[in-house]
Design an enzyme around this catalytic site. Structure first.
Site, PDB file in Angstrom:
ATOM      1  N   SER A   1      -3.340  -7.811   3.071  1.00 19.10           N
ATOM      2  CA  SER A   1      -3.651  -7.754   4.498  1.00 19.10           C
ATOM      3  C   SER A   1      -3.877  -9.093   5.132  1.00 19.10           C
ATOM      4  O   SER A   1      -3.406  -9.407   6.131  1.00 19.10           O
ATOM      5  CB  SER A   1      -4.474  -6.598   4.584  1.00 19.10           C
ATOM      6  OG  SER A   1      -4.410  -5.427   4.356  1.00 19.10           O
TER       7      SER A   1
ATOM      8  N   ARG B   1      -1.844  -6.081  -8.501  1.00 14.31           N
ATOM      9  CA  ARG B   1      -0.812  -6.904  -8.057  1.00 14.31           C
ATOM     10  C   ARG B   1      -0.430  -7.854  -9.103  1.00 14.31           C
ATOM     11  O   ARG B   1       0.542  -8.240  -9.243  1.00 14.31           O
ATOM     12  CB  ARG B   1      -1.074  -7.324  -6.872  1.00 14.31           C
ATOM     13  CG  ARG B   1      -0.963  -6.453  -5.880  1.00 14.31           C
ATOM     14  CD  ARG B   1      -1.616  -6.873  -4.343  1.00 14.31           C
ATOM     15  NE  ARG B   1      -3.146  -7.373  -4.467  1.00 14.31           N
ATOM     16  CZ  ARG B   1      -3.929  -7.968  -3.821  1.00 14.31           C
ATOM     17  NH1 ARG B   1      -3.262  -8.110  -2.554  1.00 14.31           N
ATOM     18  NH2 ARG B   1      -4.994  -8.323  -3.974  1.00 14.31           N
TER      19      ARG B   1
ATOM     20  N   LYS C   1     -17.767  -5.755   8.660  1.00 10.67           N
ATOM     21  CA  LYS C   1     -16.596  -6.689   8.971  1.00 10.67           C
ATOM     22  C   LYS C   1     -15.896  -6.625  10.312  1.00 10.67           C
ATOM     23  O   LYS C   1     -16.257  -5.257  10.797  1.00 10.67           O
ATOM     24  CB  LYS C   1     -15.336  -5.880   7.808  1.00 10.67           C
ATOM     25  CG  LYS C   1     -15.364  -6.716   6.346  1.00 10.67           C
ATOM     26  CD  LYS C   1     -14.184  -6.463   5.811  1.00 10.67           C
ATOM     27  CE  LYS C   1     -14.346  -7.005   4.250  1.00 10.67           C
ATOM     28  NZ  LYS C   1     -13.059  -6.455   3.460  1.00 10.67           N
TER      29      LYS C   1
ATOM     30  N   HIS D   1       0.725  -1.337  -0.022  1.00 14.99           N
ATOM     31  CA  HIS D   1      -0.033  -0.020   0.101  1.00 14.99           C
ATOM     32  C   HIS D   1       0.678   1.282   0.063  1.00 14.99           C
ATOM     33  O   HIS D   1       0.576   2.127  -0.901  1.00 14.99           O
ATOM     34  CB  HIS D   1      -1.037   0.092   1.359  1.00 14.99           C
ATOM     35  CG  HIS D   1      -1.650  -0.837   1.444  1.00 14.99           C
ATOM     36  ND1 HIS D   1      -2.105  -2.045   2.375  1.00 14.99           N
ATOM     37  CD2 HIS D   1      -2.888  -1.192   0.347  1.00 14.99           C
ATOM     38  CE1 HIS D   1      -3.082  -2.639   2.147  1.00 14.99           C
ATOM     39  NE2 HIS D   1      -3.452  -2.357   0.951  1.00 14.99           N
TER      40      HIS D   1
HETATM   41  N1  COA Z   1      -0.172  -4.158  -1.775  1.00 16.02           N
HETATM   42  C1  COA Z   1      -0.672  -4.721  -0.674  1.00 16.02           C
HETATM   43  N2  COA Z   1      -1.802  -5.212  -0.625  1.00 16.02           N
HETATM   44  C2  COA Z   1      -2.643  -4.852  -1.261  1.00 16.02           C
HETATM   45  C3  COA Z   1      -2.661  -3.826  -2.420  1.00 16.02           C
HETATM   46  C4  COA Z   1      -1.017  -3.498  -2.580  1.00 16.02           C
HETATM   47  N3  COA Z   1      -0.862  -2.695  -3.415  1.00 16.02           N
HETATM   48  N4  COA Z   1      -3.790  -3.959  -3.209  1.00 16.02           N
HETATM   49  C5  COA Z   1      -4.749  -4.445  -2.537  1.00 16.02           C
HETATM   50  N5  COA Z   1      -4.100  -5.051  -1.641  1.00 16.02           N
HETATM   51  C6  COA Z   1      -4.813  -6.101  -0.489  1.00 16.02           C
HETATM   52  C7  COA Z   1      -5.691  -5.570   0.405  1.00 16.02           C
HETATM   53  O1  COA Z   1      -5.152  -5.150   1.640  1.00 16.02           O
HETATM   54  C8  COA Z   1      -6.587  -6.238   0.424  1.00 16.02           C
HETATM   55  O2  COA Z   1      -6.288  -7.396   1.226  1.00 16.02           O
HETATM   56  P1  COA Z   1      -7.323  -8.250   2.325  1.00 16.02           P
HETATM   57  O3  COA Z   1      -8.552  -8.749   1.276  1.00 16.02           O
HETATM   58  O4  COA Z   1      -6.580  -9.357   2.667  1.00 16.02           O
HETATM   59  O5  COA Z   1      -7.951  -7.375   3.376  1.00 16.02           O
HETATM   60  C9  COA Z   1      -7.117  -6.882  -0.854  1.00 16.02           C
HETATM   61  O6  COA Z   1      -5.561  -6.773  -1.511  1.00 16.02           O
HETATM   62  C10 COA Z   1      -8.079  -6.416  -1.593  1.00 16.02           C
HETATM   63  O7  COA Z   1      -7.852  -4.791  -1.870  1.00 16.02           O
HETATM   64  P2  COA Z   1      -8.982  -4.008  -2.225  1.00 16.02           P
HETATM   65  O8  COA Z   1      -9.809  -4.346  -3.202  1.00 16.02           O
HETATM   66  O9  COA Z   1      -8.687  -2.556  -2.159  1.00 16.02           O
HETATM   67  O10 COA Z   1      -9.993  -4.300  -1.015  1.00 16.02           O
HETATM   68  P3  COA Z   1     -10.236  -3.281   0.229  1.00 16.02           P
HETATM   69  O11 COA Z   1     -11.086  -3.986   1.074  1.00 16.02           O
HETATM   70  O12 COA Z   1      -9.009  -2.859   1.036  1.00 16.02           O
HETATM   71  O13 COA Z   1     -10.935  -1.934  -0.357  1.00 16.02           O
HETATM   72  C11 COA Z   1     -12.725  -1.000  -1.625  1.00 16.02           C
HETATM   73  C12 COA Z   1     -12.020  -2.080  -1.324  1.00 16.02           C
HETATM   74  C13 COA Z   1     -13.033   0.008  -0.298  1.00 16.02           C
HETATM   75  C14 COA Z   1     -12.178   0.061  -2.543  1.00 16.02           C
HETATM   76  C15 COA Z   1     -14.183  -1.317  -2.098  1.00 16.02           C
HETATM   77  O14 COA Z   1     -14.528  -2.427  -1.064  1.00 16.02           O
HETATM   78  C16 COA Z   1     -15.340  -0.216  -2.129  1.00 16.02           C
HETATM   79  O15 COA Z   1     -15.043   0.572  -2.819  1.00 16.02           O
HETATM   80  N6  COA Z   1     -16.233  -0.429  -1.216  1.00 16.02           N
HETATM   81  C17 COA Z   1     -17.123   0.484  -1.017  1.00 16.02           C
HETATM   82  C18 COA Z   1     -18.655  -0.185  -1.511  1.00 16.02           C
HETATM   83  C19 COA Z   1     -18.759   0.123  -2.965  1.00 16.02           C
HETATM   84  O16 COA Z   1     -18.573   1.351  -3.344  1.00 16.02           O
HETATM   85  N7  COA Z   1     -19.013  -1.004  -3.465  1.00 16.02           N
HETATM   86  C20 COA Z   1     -19.305  -0.875  -5.124  1.00 16.02           C
HETATM   87  C21 COA Z   1     -18.076  -0.827  -5.992  1.00 16.02           C
HETATM   88  S1  COA Z   1     -18.350  -0.795  -7.679  1.00 16.02           S
END
Ligand code: COA
Length: 162
Positions: free
Chosen positions: A129, A90, A41, A17
């Site tokens: 994560s 990724r 969550k 991140h």
């Molecule tokens: N380096 C390391 N880890 C990374 C990374 C990076 N560059 N990019 C992503 N990750 C990890 C995250 O830590 C996460 O790990 P986990 O699943 O083990 O917790 C995983 O990859 C998925 O990341 P991400 O897709 O960014 O999920 P998130 O839960 O961190 O965030 C939101 C997602 C907030 C962007 C998304 O859920 C959202 O927009 N929610 C709001 C509801 C909404 O609008 N929904 C409709 C969307 S169209």
């Protein structure tokens, strides 16, 4: 002035991140890190803790601000008037999920708001994560995979749980 958003759960924030944050902060006038509050969550770190951890490890980046939000990402983006929403990719497995989200968001974002993807640096491409939490909880080493302040906080969390 170009305003960008990088959003996620950040439970916990990782070196992957931070890599995206540092690189994105050089591309825009202002980069907001939007930490999501999802009442469905049960995160390891509270929202306040996640916000504080990101603030600490981005303290040297003058154009980075940390905020939190809940609900629909597009509502937050439109309300705050972000020009760009940054996402990290990724591996090819991220692509299918990301394109679906980007295309849905394209319908929901105010006109002109773009999703923009940065390729994660290869040394961090396997990190998530969840995998960090799993390895630490079983006593494995995650040195270098999370920022120093996160390493201390996560070890502290698990030592209290024992
Ligand atoms: N380096 C390391 N880890 C990374 C990374 C990076 N560059 N990019 C992503 N990750 C990890 C995250 O830590 C996460 O790990 P986990 O699943 O083990 O917790 C995983 O990859 C998925 O990341 P991400 O897709 O960014 O999920 P998130 O839960 O961190 O965030 C939101 C997602 C907030 C962007 C998304 O859920 C959202 O927009 N929610 C709001 C509801 C909404 O609008 N929904 C409709 C969307 S169209």
């Amino acid at each position: 002035m170009t305003k960008a958003l990088y959003s996620g759960s950040f439970d916990p924030p990782t070196s992957g991140h931070l890599d995206i944050i540092r690189r994105a902060s050089r591309l825009f006038d202002e980069l907001t890190i939007g930490v999501i509050y999802n009442p469905q969550k049960a995160p390891l770190f509270t929202l306040e803790e996640r916000v504080a951890l990101i603030r600490e490890c981005t303290a040297d980046l003058e154009n980075v601000v940390v905020d939190d939000f809940s609900g629909l990402l597009a509502d937050y983006v439109n309300e705050k008037g972000f020009d760009v929403v940054v996402r990290g990719l990724r591996a090819t497995t991220d692509f299918e999920y990301e394109i679906t989200m980007a295309q849905m968001n394209a319908r929901l974002f105010a006109p002109g708001t773009e999703s923009l993807f940065l390729m994660t640096s290869p040394e961090y491409s396997f990190i998530s994560s969840s995998i960090i939490k799993e390895v630490v909880s079983l006593g494995g080493c995650i040195d270098g995979l999370v920022p120093e302040n996160v390493l201390a906080a996560i070890k502290n969390k698990y030592s209290k749980e024992k």
